[in-house]
Design a protein around this motif. Structure first.
Motif, mmCIF file in Angstrom:
data_model
loop_
_atom_site.group_PDB
_atom_site.id
_atom_site.type_symbol
_atom_site.label_atom_id
_atom_site.label_comp_id
_atom_site.label_asym_id
_atom_site.label_seq_id
_atom_site.Cartn_x
_atom_site.Cartn_y
_atom_site.Cartn_z
ATOM 1 N N ALA A 1 113.095 58.504 40.169
ATOM 2 C CA ALA A 1 113.040 57.416 40.875
ATOM 3 C C ALA A 1 112.319 57.517 42.196
ATOM 4 C CB ALA A 1 114.326 56.569 41.454
ATOM 5 N N GLU A 2 112.825 57.095 43.289
ATOM 6 C CA GLU A 2 111.957 57.398 44.623
ATOM 7 C C GLU A 2 112.766 58.274 45.459
ATOM 8 O OE1 GLU A 2 111.577 53.712 46.580
ATOM 9 O OE2 GLU A 2 111.197 52.682 44.592
ATOM 10 N N ASN A 3 113.457 59.629 44.705
ATOM 11 C CA ASN A 3 114.238 60.331 45.360
ATOM 12 C C ASN A 3 113.397 61.661 45.695
ATOM 13 O OD1 ASN A 3 116.029 62.578 45.929
ATOM 14 N ND2 ASN A 3 117.761 61.289 45.478
ATOM 15 N N GLU A 4 112.721 61.987 46.726
ATOM 16 C CA GLU A 4 112.029 63.121 46.948
ATOM 17 C C GLU A 4 112.749 64.506 46.859
ATOM 18 O OE1 GLU A 4 108.703 64.830 50.080
ATOM 19 O OE2 GLU A 4 109.873 62.947 50.381
ATOM 20 N N LYS A 5 114.102 64.451 47.216
ATOM 21 C CA LYS A 5 114.850 65.634 47.035
ATOM 22 C C LYS A 5 115.070 66.258 45.663
ATOM 23 C CE LYS A 5 119.631 67.362 48.200
ATOM 24 N NZ LYS A 5 120.986 67.064 49.016
ATOM 25 N N LEU A 6 115.182 65.348 44.814
ATOM 26 C CA LEU A 6 115.564 65.528 43.402
ATOM 27 C C LEU A 6 114.239 66.004 42.649
ATOM 28 C CD1 LEU A 6 118.153 62.776 42.007
ATOM 29 C CD2 LEU A 6 118.414 65.409 42.240
ATOM 30 N N ARG A 7 113.303 65.263 43.172
ATOM 31 C CA ARG A 7 111.797 65.760 42.488
ATOM 32 C C ARG A 7 111.538 66.956 43.123
ATOM 33 N NH1 ARG A 7 106.351 64.103 45.691
ATOM 34 N NH2 ARG A 7 107.421 65.697 46.987
ATOM 35 N N LEU B 1 106.553 59.400 33.709
ATOM 36 C CA LEU B 1 107.376 60.311 34.413
ATOM 37 C C LEU B 1 106.452 60.965 35.647
ATOM 38 C CD1 LEU B 1 109.373 62.397 35.031
ATOM 39 C CD2 LEU B 1 108.449 63.796 33.175
ATOM 40 N N THR B 2 104.699 61.083 35.417
ATOM 41 C CA THR B 2 104.037 61.341 36.297
ATOM 42 C C THR B 2 103.795 60.728 37.391
ATOM 43 O OG1 THR B 2 102.752 62.336 34.501
ATOM 44 C CG2 THR B 2 101.510 62.274 36.224
ATOM 45 N N SER B 3 103.917 59.179 37.265
ATOM 46 C CA SER B 3 103.833 58.249 38.358
ATOM 47 C C SER B 3 105.090 58.279 39.220
ATOM 48 C CB SER B 3 103.870 56.783 37.861
ATOM 49 O OG SER B 3 104.828 56.401 37.048
ATOM 50 N N ASN B 4 106.335 58.448 38.592
ATOM 51 C CA ASN B 4 107.674 59.022 39.487
ATOM 52 C C ASN B 4 107.477 60.305 40.395
ATOM 53 O OD1 ASN B 4 108.686 56.568 38.510
ATOM 54 N ND2 ASN B 4 110.276 57.331 37.424
#
Length: 555
Positions: A221-227, A260-263
């Motif tokens: 989603a918008e979670n940079e930590k999980l990314r 997925l790439t956009s997320n």
């Protein structure tokens, strides 16, 4: 024009100033979230389409266990034999309670066959999928994560095991759609889901790969930590890039891959090697007519170009890409032209003038002019921001703007009661004036005439330090025309035009601004271009207070 001056003006309009950026993001984010929710709901409901022809169709997309889908009565019979109370005493219980009942059956009946286990796992997935807003926090309070991580430990091989793992990833996909703080337990190291997903998505199994991509996309989603967790602890990017490099890939897998790439691209601070691979994936989707794929490709490129790294923008701003993006600006669907507008706006922040030249060649000013007549306030603001980066460019680029219908529309918007439109329009005009030589400044002045002068002067009553700074630089450039063209006759001079439009009173108000740099700019204008009038005014005041013109008291 001095390159350093161009860079200063470009950087000033780059979306790094927090408040305008935050406002610009709100509209785009709301669209993005709405689109994501629509996709997720469709994903959840897919298995309930009774008219579905098969589990895979031509796309090999997983839609549920084939036998259960083709023989629903057999599935119902098996489920009734295994858990009869589900249709009796537990019929009216909550979703979380029903799921807990199913989980208890799996734990207490170790002699279940793999097909019976698959039946129960499928039932859990269908319960969650059938709920448009499943109580994810309540479900995660059961022992569901313990059971799901056990499924991933089963040895690969039998088809029933494969189906169970697919169903398990699907369950996790729907659970991961919750709020970041709610879904945090899914990523506890003790469950090992990240390692399991990494193993599964590397298999030669399109259905499994797509389901893994869906889970990761929902999780990020918008979670940079999980990314960053997925990027650092899995081979996600390499798997994604490998899929896009294949000669043949199913349409549904490709659609999920672009989404997925956009997320992944949305949060900042990506490693440049990851950025370039995400860009390569997005470019594959940019030239397709499928609306969802095109939209996600555009969002991806817009996110990647929202950077101060001109190297990344240069890689994205190929002529064929810009041509396609400009074409998308004229599309009717909001999910297409909004991210296209963001792409162009971010590309135009580059200090590479060739990128702006390509945009102009592809007719970007005409596209932006059309958007300036939109009924949507945010679209107008974004379009003005893009134009401001064009007018912050080279002299020929400013010339293109001045000769276009966009000039008249921007001038009209600068008189708007909408403060955002007024502010952004003033930036466009100020950049054009300060970026022009004397000849082009004269043309700008003649074309705008009193309307432009009064409009610019009205901007001096704004309290925004940045716009005030730019306005006074623009006035400095305009007033200097009197010297260059020797306009000494008072009635045709820029200074006269400034005065009759109440510019001196506006400058006096600006001098009250708390920022010293603003005061000094206002003082400079008064001293450089209106000193004679100021001296005369002071002398008249002195005479009126009892002094003669020799500085002595009147007796």
């Amino acid at each position: 024009m001095d390159d350093s001056r161009t860079e200063e003006r470009k950087n000033f309009m780059k979306p790094t100033y927090q408040d305008p950026l935050k406002k610009r993001e709100q509209f785009a984010v709301s669209l993005r979230k709405q689109k994501t929710n629509d996709i997720i709901v469709a994903k959840r409901r897919r298995c309930f389409d009774k008219n579905a022809e098969s589990d895979y169709k031509e796309s090999e997309q997983y839609r549920g266990f084939r036998e259960f889908d083709q023989k629903p009565e057999e599935y119902e019979r098996r489920l009734n034999d295994l858990i009869p109370e589900l249709f009796t005493v537990a019929k009216d219980e909550s979703l979380a309670q029903k799921i807990q009942l199913l989980l208890n059956k799996l734990v207490t009946n170790q002699d279940y066959s793999t097909l019976e286990q698959l039946t129960i796992i499928t039932c859990i997935r269908r319960f969650i999928s059938s709920s448009q807003e499943p109580p994810i926090d309540e479900i995660l309070q059961t022992n569901i994560l313990d059971i799901l991580c056990t499924v991933f430990k089963f040895n690969d091989g039998p088809e029933d095991i494969r189906m169970m793992k697919l169903e398990t990833v699907w369950i996790l996909t729907n659970l991961a759609h919750g709020q970041s703080d709610v879904i945090e337990p899914i990523f506890y190291p003790k469950y090992g889901f990240i390692g399991s997903i990494n193993h599964l998505m590397k298999q030669n199994d399109s259905a499994m790969i797509e389901q893994c991509f869906w889970f990761i996309g929902n999780s990020l989603a918008e979670n940079e930590k999980l990314r960053n967790l997925f990027l650092n602890e899995t081979e996600l990017i390499d798997v994604m890039y490998g899929q896009i490099m294949k000669q043949k890939i199913s349409k549904t897998l490709f659609k999920t891959l672009i989404w997925l790439t956009s997320n992944i691209s949305r949060p900042k601070n990506l490693d440049e090697s990851v950025v370039l691979k995400c860009l390569a994936i997005a470019e594959q989707g940019l030239f397709l007519d499928e609306e969802e794929i095109l939209s996600d490709a555009l969002w991806t490129i817009s996110y990647l170009c929202d950077t101060q790294n001109d190297n990344v923008i240069d890689k994205a701003a190929k002529q064929q890409n810009i041509a396609r993006i400009c074409q998308c600006l004229a599309e009717k669907e909001i999910y297409v032209y909004v991210p296209a507008l963001r792409c162009i706006g971010n590309m135009l922040t580059s200090n590479d003038s060739q990128i702006t030249d390509i945009c102009l060649w592809e007719g970007v000013i005409d596209r932006l002019t059309s958007l300036l007549f939109s009924t949507n306030s945010n679209l107008i603001k974004e379009s003005l921001w893009a134009l401001s980066n064009i007018t912050a460019g080279t002299q020929p680029q400013v010339d293109k703007f001045v000769d276009s219908p966009a000039f008249d529309r921007v001038l009209a918007l600068a008189k708007s009661q909408n403060i955002d439109h007024k502010r952004e329009s003033l930036f466009v005009l100020c950049n054009a004036i300060t970026g022009a030589d004397f000849v082009l400044r004269k043309r700008i002045l003649e074309r705008g005439a009193d309307l432009m002068m009064s409009t610019l002067i009205s901007g001096l009553y704004l309290q925004d330090q940045k716009i005030l700074k730019n306005l006074m630089e623009a006035f400095d450039c305009l007033l200097d025309l009197d010297r260059f063209y020797d306009w000494k006759q008072k009635d045709i001079s820029v200074a006269h035009m400034f005065e009759v439009n109440d510019g001196l009173n506006a400058l006096n108000e600006v001098q009250k601004h708390p920022a010293r740099i603003i005061y000094e700019q206002a003082y400079h204008l008064l001293e450089s271009y209106f000193q004679e009038e100021e001296d005369q005014d002071r002398m008249d005041d002195a005479v009126g207070q009892g002094f003669n013109r020799d500085g002595q008291f009147n007796i």
